[in-house]
Design an enzyme around this catalytic site. Structure first.
Site, PDB file in Angstrom:
ATOM      1  N   ARG A 130      25.575  -3.405 -24.016  1.00  0.00           N
ATOM      2  CA  ARG A 130      24.763  -2.723 -25.051  1.00  0.00           C
ATOM      3  C   ARG A 130      25.380  -1.367 -25.088  1.00  0.00           C
ATOM      4  NH1 ARG A 130      21.703  -6.331 -23.056  1.00  0.00           N
ATOM      5  NH2 ARG A 130      20.629  -7.707 -24.389  1.00  0.00           N
ATOM      6  N   HIS A 151      28.048  -6.431 -27.011  1.00  0.00           N
ATOM      7  CA  HIS A 151      29.382  -7.200 -26.727  1.00  0.00           C
ATOM      8  C   HIS A 151      30.324  -6.918 -28.100  1.00  0.00           C
ATOM      9  CE1 HIS A 151      27.793  -8.887 -23.146  1.00  0.00           C
ATOM     10  NE2 HIS A 151      27.023  -9.810 -23.437  1.00  0.00           N
ATOM     11  N   HIS A 166      32.751 -13.787 -19.966  1.00  0.00           N
ATOM     12  CA  HIS A 166      31.164 -14.203 -19.918  1.00  0.00           C
ATOM     13  C   HIS A 166      30.907 -15.551 -19.522  1.00  0.00           C
ATOM     14  CE1 HIS A 166      27.126 -13.978 -21.479  1.00  0.00           C
ATOM     15  NE2 HIS A 166      27.422 -12.384 -21.615  1.00  0.00           N
ATOM     16  N   ASP A 169      18.621  -9.856 -16.074  1.00  0.00           N
ATOM     17  CA  ASP A 169      19.797  -9.233 -17.193  1.00  0.00           C
ATOM     18  C   ASP A 169      20.164  -7.797 -17.054  1.00  0.00           C
ATOM     19  OD1 ASP A 169      21.131  -9.121 -19.322  1.00  0.00           O
ATOM     20  OD2 ASP A 169      19.779  -9.497 -20.806  1.00  0.00           O
ATOM     21  N   GLU A 209      29.102 -10.893 -14.600  1.00  0.00           N
ATOM     22  CA  GLU A 209      30.129 -10.123 -15.374  1.00  0.00           C
ATOM     23  C   GLU A 209      30.450  -8.834 -14.956  1.00  0.00           C
ATOM     24  OE1 GLU A 209      28.019  -9.973 -19.440  1.00  0.00           O
ATOM     25  OE2 GLU A 209      26.850 -11.283 -18.308  1.00  0.00           O
TER      26      GLU A 209
HETATM   27  C1  BGC Z   1      23.671  -9.748 -21.699  1.00  0.00           C
HETATM   28  C2  BGC Z   1      22.239 -10.262 -22.267  1.00  0.00           C
HETATM   29  C3  BGC Z   1      22.807 -11.376 -23.643  1.00  0.00           C
HETATM   30  C4  BGC Z   1      23.786 -12.238 -23.360  1.00  0.00           C
HETATM   31  C5  BGC Z   1      24.284 -12.743 -24.278  1.00  0.00           C
HETATM   32  C6  BGC Z   1      24.512 -11.007 -21.455  1.00  0.00           C
HETATM   33  O1  BGC Z   1      25.862 -10.346 -21.008  1.00  0.00           O
HETATM   34  O2  BGC Z   1      23.427  -8.927 -20.693  1.00  0.00           O
HETATM   35  O3  BGC Z   1      21.552  -9.533 -22.739  1.00  0.00           O
HETATM   36  O4  BGC Z   1      21.577 -11.920 -24.181  1.00  0.00           O
HETATM   37  O5  BGC Z   1      24.921 -11.532 -22.389  1.00  0.00           O
HETATM   38  O6  BGC Z   1      24.568 -14.245 -24.045  1.00  0.00           O
END
Ligand code: BGC
Length: 389
Positions: free
Chosen positions: A115, A140, A215, A287, A352
């Site tokens: 973010r 992202h 991801h 998260d 990640e």
């Molecule tokens: C983020 C999550 C997000 C997800 C999306 C992750 O890398 O930290 O907040 O919902 O990606 O699939």
């Protein structure tokens, strides 16, 4: 599908890829068991762009598959303790599903992974504004991040003991609001030690920000096998970056000691996931970004996951300062995966490697600024193994 074997330690290229790789095929020699790369069509995007799927197979018969759309890793097939191959990442059967409903399954994420608060950041006093695609924030890369573009793919025949491919993408100046044309190359190498090595490189023609990651949602029990809460996770970090309700770091680096974020000793993922901790409520589970314990530059151990049921393990090593551990908190049974099962919260997790979220707005965090003349270069190793039967 027909393919051409280019010999031990180098690539095998499908007949479909022959025109593009004629020069490579000219050096063909070799045995049937050698590491190989094959290519087959994977449909067309809604804009009519042809997408291919590539398979990198090592000498053990383990393989990874990825597609040119988003560089998405669609399968990682590795043995369990009895030698049975199984796919350990979540994914879909069709390109249409990836385009319509993927929560970034297996994708290359950029230009800025995770973010950016309010979709705003400044370089040298000049403010830039990004699309908001996650409440009040940018996630992202924005509306059409690197995960939603088709990459150019070139197989690499010359790496010993491994199958490899190079993906490239040029992100234009102003794309999704980011300054500078960013030229990105990502290399996927799958070697005979069942290591998937992801190498990232990028250059720019104007100062910009960069944070790239991969991801994949892992489930070492196998895609479609249900919850990952019994997998034992170790994270090499004494601190993490707590967030506000919108997932933006507060700026603090908080000790994991005494919190559900302490994975310094291997702990089942699900053991503390409903602990009532405010951070766990904000994230709906894990998260968060962990501050990896590092000794200088170079590669360091980030994390290890182990599935007691199948004996499979995954180690992550990288040169990055942070690691986002995400437990698939937003999967809610509304999508059906490649294994024909609905995905629910906790059916997969992401590890990640990255810079900390919202770094451009936190001068104390390691910088994500990239200037002309510099090269962004980072590596992540995913090492798959299984214990003895
Ligand atoms: C983020 C999550 C997000 C997800 C999306 C992750 O890398 O930290 O907040 O919902 O990606 O699939």
């Amino acid at each position: 599908m027909t393919s051409f074997n280019l010999g031990a330690g180098s690539a095998k290229i499908s007949r479909l890829g022959m025109a593009a790789f004629a020069a490579v095929a000219a050096i063909a020699v070799g045995s049937a068991d050698a590491a190989s790369v094959t290519k087959s069509p994977f449909g067309k995007t809604k804009d009519g762009i042809a997408v291919d799927q590539y398979t990198l197979t090592n000498d053990n018969g383990a393989s990874i598959k990825f597609i040119s759309y988003g560089g998405i890793i669609t399968e990682i097939n590795v043995p369990d303790r009895w030698g049975r191959m199984g796919n350990v990442v979540l994914g879909f059967k069709t390109l249409q599903d990836y385009e319509a409903k993927s929560p970034y399954f297996g994708a290359l994420v950029g230009r800025y992974a995770n973010r950016i608060a309010g979709g705003k950041f400044a370089i040298g006093g000049k403010e830039y504004t990004l699309a908001l695609n996650n409440g009040k924030n940018t996630l992202h890369g924005g509306n059409k991040g690197f995960d939603k573009n088709v990459w150019s793919v070139e197989t690499l025949p010359s790496i010993p003991e491994a199958a490899a491919a190079k993906l490239t993408y040029v992100s234009k100046d102003g794309e999704e609001g980011y300054p500078g044309t960013l030229t990105v190359a990502v290399t996927y190498t799958f070697n005979n030690d069942n290591e998937l090595i992801v190498g990232y490189e990028a250059t720019t023609n104007k100062p910009t920000i960069v944070n790239l990651t991969s991801h994949s949602y892992f489930n070492l029990g196998g895609d479609g096998s249900g919850s990952i809460y019994d997998e034992i996770l170790t994270i090499n970090a004494d601190k993490f970056t707590p967030v506000d309700a919108g997932g933006i770091p507060t700026g603090e680096l908080t000790d994991v000691a005494g919190t559900p974020f302490d994975f310094r000793q291997g702990t089942p993922i699900g053991a503390r996931i409903r602990s009532g901790d405010q951070q766990m409520v904000f994230g709906r589970g894990y998260d968060h970004n962990w501050v990896v314990n590092r000794q200088g530059g170079g590669m360091s151990f980030d994390a290890r996951a182990y599935d007691p049921g199948t004996g499979r393990s995954l180690e992550i090593w990288s040169d990055q300062p942070g690691l986002q551990f995400y437990t698939g908190n937003f999967m809610d049974s509304t999508t059906v995966g490649a294994a024909g099962k609905q995905y629910r919260q906790g059916d997969g997790y992401c590890l990640e490697t990255q810079h900390f979220p919202d770094s451009p707005n936190h001068p104390d965090f390691p910088t994500t600024l990239l200037k002309p003349g510099e090269t962004y270069k980072t590596t992540t190793i995913h090492k798959f193994a299984a214990d003895a039967s």
